[in-house]
Design an enzyme around this catalytic site. Sequence first.
Site, short mmCIF file in Angstrom:
data_model
loop_
_atom_site.label_atom_id
_atom_site.label_comp_id
_atom_site.label_asym_id
_atom_site.label_seq_id
_atom_site.Cartn_x
_atom_site.Cartn_y
_atom_site.Cartn_z
N ARG A 82 -2.41 7.08 -8.62
CA ARG A 82 -3.38 6.14 -8.05
C ARG A 82 -4.81 6.57 -8.37
O ARG A 82 -5.75 5.78 -8.20
CB ARG A 82 -3.23 6.06 -6.52
N MET A 129 -7.86 0.98 -6.79
CA MET A 129 -6.88 2.06 -6.68
C MET A 129 -7.44 3.21 -5.84
O MET A 129 -8.09 2.96 -4.86
CB MET A 129 -6.47 2.53 -8.08
N CYS A 130 -7.26 4.42 -6.24
CA CYS A 130 -7.57 5.63 -5.48
C CYS A 130 -6.45 5.90 -4.46
O CYS A 130 -5.79 4.98 -3.99
CB CYS A 130 -8.89 5.60 -4.73
N GLY A 131 -6.26 7.15 -4.16
CA GLY A 131 -5.28 7.55 -3.15
C GLY A 131 -5.94 8.43 -2.11
O GLY A 131 -6.80 9.24 -2.43
#
Lengths: 236, 299
Positions: free
Chosen positions: B32, B1-3
């Site tokens: 995210r 994930m991560c944004g």
Amino acid sequence: MTKVSSIPRTSRNSVLDLVEMSLRSVNQLLHDTRDGDFLIRNPRGAHAIVCGLDGNLKVTIEGHVGYYCAGMNKRAHVTVIGNAGTGVAENMMSGIVHVRGDASQSAGATGCGGLLVIDGNASARCGIALRGLDIVVKGSVGHMSAFMAQAGRLVVLGDAGDGLGDSLYEAQLFVRGAVKSLGTDCIEKELRDEHRAALRTLLDAAGVRNIDVAKFRRYGSARKLYHFHVDNAGQY
Amino acid sequence: MCGIVGLFLKNEVLQRNLGRLTGLMLRELCDRGPDSAGFAIYGDERKGITKICMVNRDDAVDWSEVADRLASTIGADVAVEEIEDHAILRTTGSGEIARKWLIDNIPSAYVLSQGTAIETFKGVGNPAAIIERLALETRAGTHSIGHTRMATESAVTVAGSHPFSTGDDTCLVHNGSLSNHNRLREQLLRKGERFQTENDSEVAAAYLASRMRGGDTLQRALENGLRDLDGFYTFLVGTREGFAVIRDPIACKPAVIAETDDWVAMATEYRAIAPLPGVEHAKIWEPAPATAYAWSHAA
């Protein structure tokens, strides 16, 4: 892009605005409906728009959609007037999903049936694990498209990226442009009359006219990998 | 994930809105990366002044004392601006020397960045709350980089939040995970790079900074990274003049770029670009694998 005013309306046509309604309430309304025409406004890249439809619905989405749009679609005809994020029409069962713009990776992943048409390009892994869905991409597809595809057809009017059809089962692949490289166990096969006829029928269904089907090349499985052969043990 | 988000403004009129627009983008990607967030804003350059951005580790830091000690060490003026748990030290001295001294001598704080244009802020917790606490939306500038984090490779701490910066005006945000970061960190330590975390993304930032110190352009450093960095990544790298995007050759980690006459926006997902003004006229595409895309204000 099609103007909203050109979308045919019926007495049952409804506008669903995602600024005014929650995504969950829009999806629930469509799940509870068996037929009718709907226009969805302001999708703004939201995920899972019109997932799990099961009815003679005609749904037009005006704008770009996020992940998994029209996933698991049955019978419904969904048109996206914009781009689609990851996994558009993933695992669709029947009906038509039409993306007027580009699609991100894994378009039509694991699709079982119906028709997915992408007017623009599709990126990596288009038609991965295909199981019966037909996909027509008017542009090009990215790398590892049709990876482990079992059944169904992937038709690409443009080019295909690296590793097309890697570990392919019985899906049929047709590419009009260049293929950067074929994946393991994917080979070019003869394009015979019956394939040309089937291709023409499929392209007609996808609204693609004036295309010389003889320009396509057909690719399929060499069937060396999915029947176990001891010499291939190192490949697994 | 991560944004990840990045916004590069071509139209100067929008510069006063940079923080507000970056905030709109980052808020879309809260889910995210709900555990921490950070952002770098490029702007507010003053002739001969280097800005060093810091944040305290746990307890409050006496920033005036830090500034005095730094000033006497490097023999240059140091001014302090405190912002919540952050401080911006402005100095006429060398940012590179100051950074190394601060890392080695001020264990109660982290150095987030140094350079003439970059200002970096990070926090742990809900990204929307961090955006408000650190007043992102009031900031002006030429371009920005932002990140919302869902931790995989190291602990949820302010130091583990992105962006990571090791070189002058350079920072990096990362969606993905690297698998050879421990060995690479050892190699970079021997070359004199300083690290403040166990994080894989910090190694990528140090790698790029090290390559650029050795003479690589950003483009060249990113291309060398395709060979030397093993793992999954979409990187967005900020420099004084602009930013660059690159995805690994397998490109599992998503990225979208949109461009209008007024701006270039990069984000993990389109929904983070959707709130920007004029988006309906944007050219929108997905960056191809193993290909660097860069925008620069430099002539």
